[in-house]
Design an enzyme around this catalytic site. Structure first.
Site: not given
Ligand code: C5P
Length: 401
Positions: A210, A289, A306-307, A342
């Site tokens: 991105n 490739k 994972p978040d 979160k």
């Molecule tokens: O859900 P969203 O991506 O909008 O959330 C943004 C926040 O969550 C930011 O602080 C980003 O660094 C964190 N984030 C994360 N892991 C992910 C997605 C987002 O730590 N997979």
């Protein structure tokens, strides 16, 4: 902006070719609201003129112990008395050796010996001079004596060689000096943070990423270091200059970022997730490739990442946790919903279209006490305000525990 209320420093310039960078350093220190009084050795005057330094600093430049402009002929004492620090940039191998032994045979070395303020030195020399055991001994001794050593960096040298010994860039030195002089609201606090984009491989050469530049995250790392924090920065691929003083773990993918955060989370007092983490990765990236086939469409299966932020916040004893929210609409509502979902203490919200890749930012800070809006400003300044707010919340949360 954190006001370091126009502190004054002596900038000591010794005789190395990097003396030309000292002119730039005067400007950068001025921009950081630091008043500069230049003292030069005779050798430095062979590389750059006192007139240049005088014009840039707006203050008289001193080179001589017996300068009649100081009424009591005590230049070596008077010049450092109202100063917050002496900064030597560039510091030659010879000058550092003099400092170690307390030699005082010219104005600058005498000033250093007679000082009652901290001393910071930015070494600059040929790589072999830097690597010489004598120089290495001297650097160690200076550090033991409480002198702050800034750099050196590694890279091309004026002598045509490549290696360690280049003086840090003027901006890095100015940042380090400003950080040194700034109030220390996070002194000794361990900050773990993520910054930049992630890169999710598709095959050996392609990937999904991105537009995050890493500017905001790196500015926050610098501001936290400036506030006295010990910063561990887990960074996705960016072209930003590494913040001096941070421990940096470079990563590519969200999975690597997650691993690095997991390794460090237990030792963090504060976690700040600034990274623009990809929500999805390619299920099975190809080792080689992918060859183009003209007729068939290519389907990639994406699986969720994972978040990282939510994982940190869900730990049994989580650090004070700060997240970012980049939204394209309904900023406050969406950001607050994210903060609750979160379970993070603070969300820094910004409009994605106005922030990503830009030099300026305009943010909202959402925590239990409500929402506060910060004025649009360069990211470096916004970062200082964010860090100041984090420090206030962190200390009051700690008191309540
Ligand atoms: O859900 P969203 O991506 O909008 O959330 C943004 C926040 O969550 C930011 O602080 C980003 O660094 C964190 N984030 C994360 N892991 C992910 C997605 C987002 O730590 N997979």
């Amino acid at each position: 902006m954190t006001d370091i209320s126009r502190k004054k420093v002596v900038l000591g310039v010794t005789g190395g070719v990097a003396a030309y960078k000292a002119a730039e350093l005067v400007r950068r220190l001025g921009e950081a609201n630091i008043e500069v009084h230049v003292v030069m050795t005779q050798a430095a005057c062979g590389f750059i003129t006192p007139a240049t330094m005088q014009a840039l600093s707006g203050n008289p430049v001193y080179t001589d112990m017996w300068d009649a402009r100081i009424a009591n002929s005590m230049a070596h004492i008077e010049l450092s008395r109202d100063k917050a620090a002496i900064v030597i940039a560039p510091a030659t191998a010879d000058f550092m050796a003099k400092l170690v032994h307390g030699l005082a045979d010219d104005l600058l070395s005498t000033l250093c010996l007679a000082r009652d303020c901290p001393l910071l030195v930015a070494p600059a020399m040929n790589r072999q001079m830097w690597e010489h055991p004598a120089t290495q001994r001297n650097v160690k001794k200076l550090a033991e004596d409480g002198v702050t050593i800034l750099g050196p960096a590694s890279g091309d040298q004026a002598c045509g060689e490549i290696g360690q010994g280049r003086m840090l860039e003027a901006q890095d030195i100015a940042d380090a000096v400003a950080a040194f002089l700034a109030p220390k609201s996070l002194s000794g606090v361990r900050v773990l943070m993520t910054a930049g984009p992630t890169f999710e491989a598709i095959d050996a050469v392609r990937g999904i990423t991105n537009r995050s530049s890493g500017k905001m995250g790196y500015a926050i790392a610098r501001a936290a270091i400036g506030a006295g924090a010990k910063v561990t920065l887990v960074s996705g691929p960016t072209s930003q200059q590494l913040p001096v003083g941070a421990t940096v773990t470079p990563v590519q993918s969200a999975a690597e970022m997650f691993d690095a955060v997991k390794r460090n989370a237990k030792n963090a007092d504060i976690f700040i997730g600034v990274a623009a983490v990809a929500d999805y990765r390619v299920d099975k990236p190809r080792e080689h490739k992918i060859k183009k086939t003209e007729k068939t469409a290519l389907t990639l299966k994406l699986v969720p990442n994972p978040d990282i932020l939510a994982w940190v916040a869900a730990q049994p004893k989580p650090p004070f946790t700060v997240g970012f929210a980049a939204e394209s609409q309904h900023l406050e509502t969406y950001a607050d919903e994210k903060r609750r979902r979160k379970k993070v203490q603070l969300i820094v919200a910004n409009l994605a279209q106005a922030a990503i890749g830009a030099d300026d930012n305009e943010v909202m800070l959402l925590d239990d006490s409500g929402t506060r809006k910060l004025m649009r400003a360069p990211k470096e300044m916004v970062a200082k305000d964010i860090v100041a707010h984090i420090a206030t919340l962190y200390h009051s949360a700690k008191k309540r525990r």
